[in-house]
Design a protein around this motif. Sequence first.
Motif, mmCIF file in Angstrom:
data_model
loop_
_atom_site.group_PDB
_atom_site.id
_atom_site.type_symbol
_atom_site.label_atom_id
_atom_site.label_comp_id
_atom_site.label_asym_id
_atom_site.label_seq_id
_atom_site.Cartn_x
_atom_site.Cartn_y
_atom_site.Cartn_z
ATOM 1 N N GLY A 1 0.803 -1.459 0.036
ATOM 2 C CA GLY A 1 -0.041 -0.031 0.020
ATOM 3 C C GLY A 1 0.932 1.248 -0.004
ATOM 4 O O GLY A 1 0.566 2.095 -0.920
ATOM 5 N N LEU A 2 1.796 1.314 0.906
ATOM 6 C CA LEU A 2 2.740 2.538 0.696
ATOM 7 C C LEU A 2 3.546 2.961 -0.412
ATOM 8 O O LEU A 2 3.378 3.857 -1.068
ATOM 9 N N GLY A 3 3.997 1.625 -0.998
ATOM 10 C CA GLY A 3 4.638 1.905 -2.335
ATOM 11 C C GLY A 3 3.743 2.385 -3.358
ATOM 12 O O GLY A 3 3.844 3.109 -4.192
ATOM 13 N N ALA A 4 2.421 1.664 -3.414
ATOM 14 C CA ALA A 4 1.660 2.428 -4.319
ATOM 15 C C ALA A 4 1.102 3.303 -4.274
ATOM 16 O O ALA A 4 0.871 4.278 -5.414
ATOM 17 N N VAL A 5 0.725 4.133 -2.913
ATOM 18 C CA VAL A 5 0.489 5.350 -2.796
ATOM 19 C C VAL A 5 1.334 6.404 -3.340
ATOM 20 O O VAL A 5 1.227 7.462 -3.962
ATOM 21 N N ALA A 6 2.945 6.114 -2.997
ATOM 22 C CA ALA A 6 4.009 6.940 -3.632
ATOM 23 C C ALA A 6 3.899 6.937 -5.117
ATOM 24 O O ALA A 6 4.151 8.039 -5.644
ATOM 25 N N ALA A 7 3.720 5.731 -5.746
ATOM 26 C CA ALA A 7 3.715 5.879 -7.206
ATOM 27 C C ALA A 7 2.602 6.530 -7.833
ATOM 28 O O ALA A 7 2.472 7.264 -8.791
ATOM 29 N N LEU A 8 1.303 6.358 -7.155
ATOM 30 C CA LEU A 8 0.025 7.164 -7.522
ATOM 31 C C LEU A 8 0.468 8.564 -7.325
ATOM 32 O O LEU A 8 -0.145 9.421 -8.412
ATOM 33 N N VAL A 9 0.873 9.105 -6.437
ATOM 34 C CA VAL A 9 1.240 10.636 -6.046
ATOM 35 C C VAL A 9 2.057 11.098 -7.499
ATOM 36 O O VAL A 9 1.990 12.212 -7.905
ATOM 37 N N SER A 10 3.165 10.241 -7.777
ATOM 38 C CA SER A 10 4.083 10.629 -8.859
ATOM 39 C C SER A 10 3.259 10.576 -10.259
ATOM 40 O O SER A 10 3.552 11.499 -10.711
ATOM 41 N N LEU A 11 2.573 9.674 -10.543
ATOM 42 C CA LEU A 11 1.757 9.663 -11.552
ATOM 43 C C LEU A 11 0.825 10.760 -11.698
ATOM 44 O O LEU A 11 0.777 11.351 -12.667
ATOM 45 N N VAL A 12 0.193 11.090 -10.791
ATOM 46 C CA VAL A 12 -0.668 12.212 -10.706
ATOM 47 C C VAL A 12 0.080 13.468 -10.778
ATOM 48 O O VAL A 12 -0.335 14.336 -11.592
ATOM 49 N N GLY A 13 1.399 13.626 -10.176
ATOM 50 C CA GLY A 13 2.226 14.597 -10.305
ATOM 51 C C GLY A 13 2.648 15.132 -11.697
ATOM 52 O O GLY A 13 2.567 16.259 -12.087
ATOM 53 N N LEU A 14 3.039 13.929 -12.172
ATOM 54 C CA LEU A 14 3.405 14.094 -13.744
ATOM 55 C C LEU A 14 2.280 14.830 -14.692
ATOM 56 O O LEU A 14 2.602 15.460 -15.685
ATOM 57 N N TRP A 15 1.163 14.206 -14.356
ATOM 58 C CA TRP A 15 -0.240 14.701 -15.311
ATOM 59 C C TRP A 15 -0.098 16.166 -14.981
ATOM 60 O O TRP A 15 -0.466 16.977 -15.851
ATOM 61 N N ILE A 16 -0.189 16.497 -13.740
ATOM 62 C CA ILE A 16 -0.661 17.952 -13.457
ATOM 63 C C ILE A 16 0.487 19.020 -13.621
ATOM 64 O O ILE A 16 0.211 20.234 -13.725
ATOM 65 N N THR A 17 1.594 18.428 -13.771
ATOM 66 C CA THR A 17 2.639 19.513 -13.981
ATOM 67 C C THR A 17 3.228 19.454 -15.505
ATOM 68 O O THR A 17 4.254 20.107 -15.849
ATOM 69 N N ARG A 18 2.267 18.614 -16.223
ATOM 70 C CA ARG A 18 2.674 18.793 -17.642
ATOM 71 C C ARG A 18 2.608 19.930 -18.398
ATOM 72 O O ARG A 18 3.234 20.394 -19.508
ATOM 73 N N LYS A 19 2.119 21.123 -17.733
ATOM 74 C CA LYS A 19 1.806 22.531 -18.655
ATOM 75 C C LYS A 19 2.450 23.450 -17.324
ATOM 76 O O LYS A 19 2.466 22.924 -16.015
ATOM 77 N N ASN A 20 3.061 24.475 -17.769
ATOM 78 C CA ASN A 20 3.517 25.637 -17.043
ATOM 79 C C ASN A 20 2.501 26.389 -16.138
ATOM 80 O O ASN A 20 2.597 27.445 -16.228
ATOM 81 N N THR A 21 1.595 25.644 -15.458
ATOM 82 C CA THR A 21 0.483 26.095 -14.813
ATOM 83 C C THR A 21 0.791 26.479 -13.293
ATOM 84 O O THR A 21 1.349 25.335 -12.548
ATOM 85 N N LYS A 22 0.329 27.508 -12.566
ATOM 86 C CA LYS A 22 0.335 27.876 -11.139
ATOM 87 C C LYS A 22 -0.481 26.524 -10.518
ATOM 88 O O LYS A 22 -1.581 26.751 -10.584
ATOM 89 N N LEU A 23 0.213 26.078 -9.450
ATOM 90 C CA LEU A 23 -0.692 25.296 -8.607
ATOM 91 C C LEU A 23 -0.852 25.531 -7.417
ATOM 92 O O LEU A 23 0.035 26.404 -6.755
ATOM 93 N N PRO A 24 -1.737 25.265 -6.786
ATOM 94 C CA PRO A 24 -2.015 25.494 -5.112
ATOM 95 C C PRO A 24 -0.871 24.963 -4.454
ATOM 96 O O PRO A 24 -0.519 23.843 -4.587
#
Length: 480
Positions: free
Chosen positions: A354-377
């Motif tokens: 579970g801990l490993g899966a959560v870390a990988a999921l956060v990285s996957l979501v992070g790649l998606w939301i940072t694909r553009k140079n938009t300002k994030l909260p």
Amino acid sequence: MIENLDALALARWQFGLTTLYHFIFVPLTVGMALIVAILQTTWVKTGNAKYLRLTKLFGKIFLINFAMGVVTGIVQEFQFGMNWSNYSRFVGDIFGAPLAMEGLIAFFFEATFIGLWIFGWDKLPKKVHAATIWMVWLGTVMSAYFILAANAFMQNPVGYELNEEKGRAELTSIVDVLLNPVALTQFPHTIFAAIMFAGTVMVAVAAWHLKRNQFVDEMRTTLRFGAVANILAFMGVGLSGHSLGVVMSQTQPMKMAAAEAMYDTATGRDASFSLFSLGTPDGAHEIFSVRIPYLASVLATNSFDGTVEGIRDLQAEYTAMYCGSPDSLLTCPTDGQFAPIIWVTYWAFRWMIGLGAVAALVSLVGLWITRKNTKLPKWVWTVALWTAPLPMLASLVGWIFTEMGRQPWIVFGVMTTEQGVSPGVPAWAVLVSLAVFTLVYGALAVVEFKLIAKAAKEGPPELELDEHGEVDHTAAATVY
């Protein structure tokens, strides 16, 4: 009160705590060495100073962590003589061989090239200097393999024979010890987990600076680099973990049964994977569970119609095998129980995943939301920052599963843990050393965290140029 202390329990606690503490530094050393090698090689190939600055930043973090790992590793090995002399005397001929190879081959190899890397910035050609950090990583990997081979002997003893006259196990084949199937499958699983940890540390460092809008170009590169490393390594962890599970089922079926809280032998659809389970206080019966049909069969045997042996059947089998003769002094536990603590192995196995899966999921979501140079909260960066310890925690509970799931054996099928403890060491002495180690290690943990946090917050260093416009490595080397 002193008279009621249990030397065996205290010795187990001491070795467990010091080993887990030491292993905090091991995966970051292995993973970060690879990260730094890739960053420096990218700089050599592209000439982009951004990658040199990142090499300097994460190289400093690597060196701080490496130094702490060496100190804690030395203390750990002393315990074999202090608290586990019976074990050392009985199997030291086999167990000591890969540990000696780790010290005489891998560690000296690694230390030599670390010295060349630290002091060779202004003395070696760029490509040669970059090769030295790759050699450092190779040394860390060799070191990991030799230690895993020693541990694998405890899980699946091979390459030895019992000398009844001398009352000890003796090495017959170092090749068999080094090519133990458990070591061959544990090794990639451990290395991929180490890369995951290094990747999340990179993500955390980047998130801290991006939250403050600092070093934006370097940190966006760091964030995406670390996230990709984390995701790819998680895939490697999953594949290698499955292979390790199959080998574990063949060599230690009781550990697999305990991991699934499977009390009765099951085949095919009935060999299900428990997502959640509740049992009686004594751990002997299941009250409620949520299960996925067939999955335990696939994990244990690579087949939908495979058989997974249950705790009760294995208990009866082991009792007949190890407790039925007068020669069973080293192989029959005092209480006659061959199952580990079920709730520990069951939940450690799930927390690891579970801990490993959560870390990988956060990285996957992070790649998606940072694909553009938009300002994030800012809360996005906070989430990324707190992801850093997840792979480390997954590795720690994974080792708890590995070692606790082997109980009551210290060497599976050969010697029980209670027989391996030092006979002449009083409980109070173990308690005192446990308290001292805990206090010292606690202080070292604070120092380690503050040094790494300081290096991370300083960010990539500024580079000074010489009269030819080239990077002045004499000045830059003072970073270390």
